[in-house]
Structure formats: structure tokens, C-alpha cells
Motif scaffolding. Structure first.
Motif, PDB file in Angstrom:
ATOM      1  N   GLY A   1      12.457  -8.525  -5.070  1.00  7.91           N
ATOM      2  CA  GLY A   1      12.204  -7.106  -5.258  1.00  7.91           C
ATOM      3  C   GLY A   1      10.937  -6.674  -4.541  1.00  7.91           C
ATOM      4  N   ASN A   2      10.612  -5.408  -4.642  1.00 10.76           N
ATOM      5  CA  ASN A   2       9.423  -4.854  -3.990  1.00 10.76           C
ATOM      6  C   ASN A   2       8.768  -3.871  -4.952  1.00 10.76           C
ATOM      7  OD1 ASN A   2       7.463  -3.733  -2.377  1.00 10.76           O
ATOM      8  ND2 ASN A   2       8.871  -2.797  -0.917  1.00 10.76           N
ATOM      9  N   SER A   3       7.721  -4.325  -5.597  1.00 10.62           N
ATOM     10  CA  SER A   3       7.089  -3.511  -6.645  1.00 10.62           C
ATOM     11  C   SER A   3       6.308  -2.331  -6.096  1.00 10.62           C
ATOM     12  CB  SER A   3       6.172  -4.387  -7.506  1.00 10.62           C
ATOM     13  OG  SER A   3       5.282  -5.127  -6.700  1.00 10.62           O
ATOM     14  N   TRP A   4       6.166  -2.225  -4.771  1.00 10.63           N
ATOM     15  CA  TRP A   4       5.386  -1.127  -4.197  1.00 10.63           C
ATOM     16  C   TRP A   4       6.243   0.086  -3.859  1.00 10.63           C
ATOM     17  CZ3 TRP A   4       0.630  -2.161  -5.184  1.00 10.63           C
ATOM     18  CH2 TRP A   4       0.190  -3.499  -5.188  1.00 10.63           C
ATOM     19  N   GLU A   5       7.548  -0.085  -3.813  1.00  4.88           N
ATOM     20  CA  GLU A   5       8.395   1.020  -3.364  1.00  4.88           C
ATOM     21  C   GLU A   5       9.000   1.782  -4.546  1.00  4.88           C
ATOM     22  OE1 GLU A   5      11.519  -0.680  -1.012  1.00  4.88           O
ATOM     23  OE2 GLU A   5      12.596  -1.473  -2.744  1.00  4.88           O
ATOM     24  N   PHE A   6       9.352   3.028  -4.271  1.00  7.20           N
ATOM     25  CA  PHE A   6      10.010   3.891  -5.251  1.00  7.20           C
ATOM     26  C   PHE A   6      11.361   4.314  -4.700  1.00  7.20           C
ATOM     27  CE2 PHE A   6       5.583   4.114  -6.216  1.00  7.20           C
ATOM     28  CZ  PHE A   6       5.484   4.298  -7.596  1.00  7.20           C
ATOM     29  N   PRO A   7      12.458   3.804  -5.254  1.00  6.03           N
ATOM     30  CA  PRO A   7      13.777   4.269  -4.805  1.00  6.03           C
ATOM     31  C   PRO A   7      13.938   5.750  -5.172  1.00  6.03           C
ATOM     32  CG  PRO A   7      13.947   2.262  -6.142  1.00  6.03           C
ATOM     33  CD  PRO A   7      12.560   2.772  -6.309  1.00  6.03           C
ATOM     34  N   ARG A   8      14.536   6.510  -4.282  1.00 11.33           N
ATOM     35  CA  ARG A   8      14.776   7.933  -4.524  1.00 11.33           C
ATOM     36  C   ARG A   8      16.273   8.212  -4.392  1.00 11.33           C
ATOM     37  NH1 ARG A   8       9.913   8.817  -6.783  1.00 11.33           N
ATOM     38  NH2 ARG A   8       8.186   8.932  -5.284  1.00 11.33           N
ATOM     39  N   PRO A   9      17.081   7.833  -5.382  1.00 13.41           N
ATOM     40  CA  PRO A   9      18.534   8.033  -5.265  1.00 13.41           C
ATOM     41  C   PRO A   9      18.921   9.500  -5.146  1.00 13.41           C
ATOM     42  CG  PRO A   9      17.924   7.299  -7.474  1.00 13.41           C
ATOM     43  CD  PRO A   9      16.716   7.155  -6.628  1.00 13.41           C
TER      44      PRO A   9
END
Length: 828
Positions: free
Chosen positions: A181-189
Motif C-alpha cells: 500500500g501507499n500511506s501517503w496517497e489519497f484515492p479520489r474515487p
């Protein structure tokens, strides 16, 4: 006309940056976000808890920054790039927000070491080389000087590849950087835009009789946004890097699923999502080339739709788009953005051609990164028209109108029209993407002064005559936060003790170090720092490669993409020459050297991969020959990336910048290495020219042909065999390579290299520069023996690197291209 938007303001209690607050946040995050108890938590669990703790503090500043951009209706910069090599985010964020020491204290109370945790973070595999490292520096600088800047690119699931060296050869493995995973990113569905391919174009008339166009029966892929905060240095600004991931417009075909054909049921979904699977698919196949073109259009289309959506929140008319939006095309990869913006303005918003074209030109600017015609991207018309039929129509119209203007100024010059055309008519017809980017932009920049001047006289000579004010220079730079403060904490501490820490945001402050060069005590300090960094790198090499290197030897470093024009082969010729001199002179007291390489070869670049094999075969012979007596070691460090660079660069004594004059656009490793106290050996190429001017010709090792002399050799009919027969040392070295000295089990293994340097013409003039290079390396040895004088020159190099901050570069872009005033420092 500006729109008004009703907003509801709310505030939260700011999160503390002291050790007590951070300790509490760590405990909370470990429990409520990671779901672990401290007694059972692994180091990776703690890393995730720490990442979330840091991210929480970024979010506060991020939201406030975005609010301020909307409130002030700021002009925004969108940096379009296929690569962003941001490296590891944790330490950079801690340094930029300003609570690194407090985090260290909090972790220690839990019995944790931040150095152990940082090693668990993978490098974000979002790039290949210098292009991506430069883009990352620019994002850091935009945030640090308060420019509303956005990075726009692709969220690759896999990097170009993870490089391993097996039997001396490069072997590519998947770079699964998102495994945990990547704890720095924010998915924007919710941020989702359709991107179309294939289909056909239908013409129709509107009520006024104007011809309009509609793109029909296209295949659709959805682009979903992922946001990563980019913090400025202790100024409260946090910008955004928005990367796009491909999602299928339909998850699966229920009909096939119900029939039990599960592979067919998800086939369309898998095909769609392949768009963002891997960086730079192998373009040696038709399918690979198509995928690469689709990747470029995918992120460009999504980004432009997103930009227009954001613009329309506050503005009703496109007339002000160039006043509120600046888009920088990083190389030709995103140049499809020119016809895409035209398509949106013409077909979706129904602007007239002249108005749409004026808006497009004033919005875009283009950065060129290469002088080699073969490296300027082109696409076959047949492929382009199949995948993007409407865009090809628009390109034809752009070209028709442009060439009409050229013809009016130069009537009867058909050859000029042929050379300047966006469509290459020779052989298989192709779209020239560099020409498209040039015509569609209001400014075109080179990345070093010599590169920019050569653009005007070589690849863009006709365009420069036609648009005499369009080409300008923006010499590259690197961020001092990452490439000195974070890379070299020991050196940073010494610098701070003498001149304070204002250099972190104003690199010209390093000039204050100049008097230290004449102070014996200070020279000793700098020498001790360098030795400590060499001891650390030697330990890492032993740990990971089981090779013993002597930290008292001269560390000679060449770290860059493996390519013929970068001339790693010339370095190898010197290594073998040095090896022969040691063998032939057993009592030699030659300066001990450790020669370090790092870099990847493109998977389909056979000769570059053979060069890697040669380096490792030469290393195997030299490193195990008792006659060498420790005077020479050769090390190829695999999988060169940002984190590896941060290990190598502080330890380097000598920086190899030896490309053929006129081939390297700028280079940034030359800047990073000099900033960390390595002396440069190089040609007058790229940014080397300006580094030489800044540090003084007595403090750099310059050799070889200049650009005029290179052109002269080509024009006179260069004969590499003359150099082979005219220099006995060179002949001996080439014979050893070609006759199997370093590959006795396969004597002809390196014959292609010999043929390339002789029979096939030695295109990059290695043999012509060999003698000058060897002589210059002897001068390096002489100086290195004088430890005080070497130390004096390293201090002078560090002190005069202020020009090469990416902050200066971005300030220049802002004032000369983007038309933006910087906000200046803010309180964090």
C-alpha cells in the motif's frame, strides 16, 4: 466573469508538533488506523503509524493551502510529466514540516529507531531517471516558494523495473512498490473522468451552419485520481501531486461470467487497466508502442478535463484561462495535450478555431530535454489516426494553418515547409511531437545555456528564425532540501555551524563558505565529513554486495542512465588503462581508486545492457587480481534509484560527467555531486559549462572536444581506426575487450562494442577524447595526493553551487514563462 461559490468554513484544533503530541498520535494511529497493539506491532506497523501521524499534519496545511488558492483565485501551474521520482516521502516530509527531531524522540520512547523505519519505505516507482528526479525537485521548489503548483502524471502500479545483476547482466524484475500500500496517497474515487480511444469522427452542422465534429463509437477508460501532498519547506504551503489510475468503465461482462468464462468476463477490465500498470512499456513491439501513446493521452486528457472542471467552478468564460492556468509540458511525452485542449474547446465548448488556438498557445509552454533528432518523439500516422482519430484531424488543421503562415513569410521555399511541418512526409508518415509542442506553446525552453543555444542552431533552427522570441533558457537546478540537507546531514551540520541554515531556502548563502577554503581547520572538518560518508557507503557495499572497498581510496562515481552518449564506455577504457599500468608497473604507487557505477539500461537497449555486462566482467577480473594490490576496485551498484543516490552522492570524491559535447541537455547529477563536495571531471557539455563558470576553471577537470570541435570532426570525416592505430595503450585496451580477456568463456562476447567503436564509426567520439581523458585523470591523481588542496577545491565547489538550486529555476519559470508572482515565505 468570475463565479462565486458559497462555502462553509470550519476549523479543527491544529495537531501539535511537540514530542508529547506526536507520541500520543503514534499510539492512536497504531491502534485505530493500523489495528495493532504495541506488544505485537511489527516495524512495518510502526512505519505505517508514523506515516499516518506525519500525514495528519500535512493534511491540515494542505487543506489550508487549497482554500487559500480558491479564495485568492490564484493562477495555478500544472506540471505535466510522465515521471515524478519523489523517492521516499517520510524523511522529506518531517524535514519540510519541521518536526524530525521530535519524531525521533517519540519513537525512541517506544524503543524504535527512525533509521530502521525509513528503510521500510519503498521508493515511489514513478520514473526512470533524470526527467523524473527533475520533476520531483520542481514540485518541492514550487511548494517551498509558494507557487500554486500541481504535478500531473500516472500512478504506475509497477515501476520501469527493479534491476538485479545476475551473472553480471541486468535482469529486469517487476518493481511492485505498492505491495504494502501507499500511506501517503489519497484515492479520489469521486474524481473520475472518461478517456476515449479508437472510434471515428462524424461531422455535422449547427443551427448557424458551422461544421462541428463528434467522436463516436470510441472505447472508454475511466481515469481516477490519487492525490499526494507535497509540502513546502516550513512555510505552511502543501501542494498536490495528482496521479491518474486507469479503471474500466465496466467491471466485468456478466454474460460471460454466468457462462463460466471467467477470463473472458474480466478481459475488457484488464485491458483497460493495463494503461497504468507499468512505466514505459517495451516499445520495440507494435503493441508496446500503442500502449505508450495511449498512456500519454490518458493522463493528459484526464488532467485537462480536471483543470477545466476546476476552472469552471469560479469562471464562466475561457477568455481568462491563460490568466489562471499555466501548463508546462515536461518533454514531448505530454505534447498530445495541445490537440486535446483544442478538441475540448472546439467540440465540447464550441469555441471558434482562432479563439481556441489563442487560448491554447497562451496556456502551454514546452521544455525540451534532448538535442538528438532520433530521441525526438514521433508517431506513425496510421497508428495515431486509429487510436486518436479526432486529434489527427486537429493536428492536420494546426499544421495547415501554421505552414500557410510560414509560406507567406517564405514564399516558394518548399524545403523549409517540409522541414517545419508537424507531419514528417519522408518514408512512413509520422507526427513530429516536438514540432507540435513548439507550435502549440508560447514559450519553449532549454535546460542549460549551451543546450538552449544549440536548440537554436540545430534541431529548432528553422523555428527559431520564424519565432525569434520563443526559445528561452531555464538552467536546471536541484532542491537543496533533499540533495544536501537530507542527503548529507553531516555536511549540513558543518555548514550550519559556520553560516547558519538560511542556505536551505537560499542556496546563494553558500558563498559565505568561500573564506573557509583557506582555513586549515575548516578544511579538516570538511575532509572528516567526506571520510565518514565514504566509510558509511563502504559498509553498505560490503553489506549488500560483499565487496570490500577502501574508504581511503578516491571514490570515483558515475551514476546515470546507461546510454552510449553518456559514455560509461569511456570510463571503462580508463579503468582498463589504469589496470594495465598497475600490472605493467608492479612497484607503482598509483593513487588507490574505487570506481562506482550506477544506472539502468532500457530493457530493449541491447548495447547498453552489454555495457553493464562489460563493467561487471571487468570488475570481476580486476577485483580478484592479486597484482592490483588494492589500488583499483570497480563496483556496479544495482537498481540505482533516489535512495541509492542519497547513499552514494555524499561519499563521492570525483563526479564523472563525460558525455560527448553537445549531447547532454543539462544533467543534474553533476549539480548534486558538486553540491556535496565532489570535484567534476567532464566535457564542456550541458550544465558542466555553467558549473565551470561558477566554480572556476581551476577547480574542475575539463577535457575533450567542445561542441564546435565535435561538429568539425563529423564534417571532416571522423576515422576512429586512426586513433586505434595511433595510440598503443588504447589499442591494447580495445584488443583486450574484443579478444575475450574479460570474457574467456565467450571470447567474442564484447565484439559488438569493439565494432561500435571502430567499424561502425564511434558516433560519440570516445576514441577522439580518450587521450585527453586519460591525461585529465592523471591530473586528478596528482591533486588528490595534495589533501589540503583537494579539500580547498571541494569547499570552493560547494560554496559556488548557489545558482543550481531548483528554487532559482522555478522563480525564473514563474516570472519569464508562467507570469506568476511568488507568495514568498509563510509561517508554518
Amino acid at each position: 466573469m468570475k463565479k462565486t461559490t458559497k462555502t462553509t468554513s470550519f476549523s479543527t484544533e491544529p495537531l501539535g508538533l511537540d514530542a508529547i503530541a506526536i507520541k500520543q498520535s503514534l499510539a492512536n494511529r497504531l491502534t485505530f488506523s493500523v489495528g495493532k497493539d504495541p506488544r505485537t506491532a511489527t516495524d512495518r506497523d510502526w512505519f505505517n503509524a508514523l506515516s499516518y501521524t506525519v500525514r495528519d499534519r500535512l493534511i491540515e496545511r494542505w487543506m489550508e493551502t487549497m482554500r487559500s488558492y480558491y479564495q485568492e483565485d490564484s493562477k495555478r501551474v500544472y506540471y505535466f510529466s510522465l515521471e515524478f521520482l519523489i523517492g521516499r516521502v517520510l524523511i522529506n516530509s518531517l524535514n519540510n514540516v519541521g518536526f524530525y527531531d521530535e519524531c525521533v524522540k517519540s519513537l525512541e520512547e517506544f524503543g524504535l529507531d527512525i533509521e530502521d523505519l525509513r528503510e521500510l519505505e519503498p521508493d515511489a516507482a514513478l520514473g526512470n531517471g533524470g526527467l523524473g528526479r527533475l520533476a520531483a525537485c520542481f514540485l518541492d521548489s514550487m511548494a517551498s516558494i509558494g507557487i500554486p503548483g500541481y504535478g500531473c502524471g500516472i500512478r504506475y502500479e509497477y515501476g520501469m523495473f527493479h534491476q538485479r545483476i545476475e551473472d553480471g547482466r541486468q535482469v529486469e524484475h517487476p518493481d511492485n512498490w505498492l505491495r504494502y500500500g501507499n500511506s501517503w496517497e489519497f484515492p479520489r474515487p469521486e474524481v473520475l473522468f472518461p478517456v476515449s480511444f479508437y472510434g471515428h469522427v462524424v461531422d455535422y452542422k449547427d443551427s448557424k451552419g458551422n461544421t462541428l465534429h463528434h467522436w463516436e463509437d470510441a472505447e472508454e477508460v475511466m481515469a481516477m485520481a490519487y492525490d499526494t501532498p507535497v509540502p513546502g519547506y516550513r512555510n505552511g504551503t502543501v501542494n498536490n501531486m495528482r496521479l491518474w489510475s486507469a479503471k474500466a468503465s465496466r467491471d466485468f461482462n456478466l454474460k460471460y461470467f454466468n457462462e463460466g468464462n471467467y477470463i473472458k468476463a474480466v478481459e475488457d477490465k484488464n485491458d483497460s487497466e493495463n494503461l497504468s500498470k507499468v512505466l514505459y512499456p517495451d516499445d520495440s513491439t507494435e503493441m508496446g508502442r500503442e500502449l505508450r501513446l495511449k498512456q500519454q493521452y490518458f493522463f493528459v486528457s484526464a488532467s485537462l478535463q480536471d483543470i477545466i472542471f476546476r476552472f469552471h467552478k469560479h469562471h464562466n468564460s475561457f477568455d481568462t484561462l491563460p490568466d489562471k492556468v499555466a501548463i508546462q509540458l515536461n518533454d514531448t511525452h505530454p505534447s498530445i495535450a495541445v490537440p486535446e485542449l483544442m478538441r475540448l474547446l472546439l467540440d465540447t465548448y464550441h469555441l471558434g478555431w482562432n479563439k481556441a488556438w489563442s487560448i491554447t498557445q497562451r496556456t502551454f509552454s514546452y521544455t525540451n530535454h534532448t538535442l538528438m533528432p532520433e530521441a525526438l518523439e514521433t508517431w506513425p500516422l496510421s497508428m495515431f489516426g486509429t487510436i486518436l482519430p479526432r486529434h489527427l484531424q486537429i493536428i492536420y488543421e494546426i499544421n495547415h494553418r501554421f505552414l500557410k503562415d510560414v509560406m507567406h513569410q517564405h514564399p516558394g521555399d518548399c524545403d523549409l515547409l517540409r522541414r517545419m511541418s508537424i507531419i514528417d512526409e519522408t518514408g512512413e508518415k509520422k507526427v513530429r511531437m516536438a514540432h507540435l509542442a513548439f507550435v502549440g506553446s508560447h514559450k519553449v525552453n532549454g535546460v542549460a545555456r549551451i543546450h538552449t543555444e544549440l536548440m537554436k542552431t540545430t534541431i529548432f533552427v528553422d523555428f527559431h528564425r520564424f519565432f525569434p522570441d520563443r526559445i528561452i533558457n531555464m538552467t536546471n537546478g536541484v532542491t537543496p532540501r533533499l540533495w544536501l540537507q537530507q542527503a548529507n546531514p553531516l555536511l549540513s551540520k558543518v555548514i550550519n555551524s559556520h553560516i547558519g541554515d538560511k542556505w536551505v531556502t537560499d542556496l546563494t548563502q553558500l558563498k559565505k563558505l568561500i573564506p573557509l577554503a583557506d582555513n586549515a581547520k575548516c578544511r579538516k572538518q570538511f575532509r572528516e565529513v567526506k571520510h565518514a560518508n565514504k566509510v558509511r557507503l563502504a559498509s553498505l557495499i560490503k553489506q549488500h554486495m560483499d565487496i570490500e572497498v577502501n574508504p581511503h581510496s578516491l571514490f570515483d562515481v558515475q551514476i546515470k542512465r546507461i546510454h552510449e552518449y553518456k559514455r560509461q564506455l569511456l570510463n571503462i577504457l580508463h579503468i582498463i588503462t589504469r589496470y594495465n599500468r598497475i600490472r605493467h608497473n608492479p612497484d607503482s604507487d598509483m593513487v588507490p581508486r574505487t570506481i562506482i557505477f550506477g544506472g539502468k539500461a532500457a530493457p530493449g537497449y541491447a548495447l547498453a545492457k552489454l555495457i553493464i555486462k562489460l563493467i561487471n566482467d571487468v570488475a570481476d577480473i580486476i577485483n580478484n587480481d592479486p597484482a592490483v594490490r588494492g589500488l583499483l576496485k570497480v563496483v556496479f551498484i544495482p537498481n540505482y534509484d533516489v535512495s541509492t543516490a542519497l547513499d552514494i552522492i555524499p561519499a563521492a570524491d570525483l563526479s564523472e560527467q563525460i558525455s560527448t559535447a553537445g549531447t547532454e541537455a543539462s544533467g543534474t547529477s553533476n549539480m548534486k555531486l558538486a553540491l556535496n563536495g565532489a570535484l567534476t571531471i567532464g566535457t564542456m557539455d550541458g550544465a558542466n559549462v555553467e558549473i565551470c563558470e561558477e566554480v572556476g576553471k581551476d577547480n574542475i577537470f575539463i577535457f575533450g572536444l567542445n561542441t564546435e570541435e565535435v561538429a568539425e570532426r563529423y564534417n571532416q570525416g571522423y576515422q576512429p581506426w586512426d586513433y586505434y592505430h595511433g595510440n598503443h595503450e588504447l589499442k591494447a585496451v580495445l584488443d583486450m575487450i574484443s579478444n575475450g580477456f574479460f570474457s574467456p568463456e565467450e571470447p567474442s562476447r564484447f565484439r559488438p562494442i569493439m565494432d561500435n567503436l571502430t567499424t561502425h564509426g564511434d558516433h560519440y567520439l570516445l576514441l577522439a577524447d580518450y587521450d585527453a581523458y586519460i591525461s585529465c585523470q592523471q591530473n586528478v591523481d596528482v591533486l588528490y595526493r595534495d589533501t589540503d588542496e583537494w579539500s580547498r577545491k571541494t569547499i570552493i565547489n560547494i560554496a559556488n553551487m548557489g545558482k543550481f538550486s531548483s528554487d532559482r529555476t522555478i522563480q525564473q519559470y514563474a516570472s519569464e514563462i508562467w507570469g506568476i508572482k511568488t507568495a514568498g515565505p509563510q509561517k508554518g
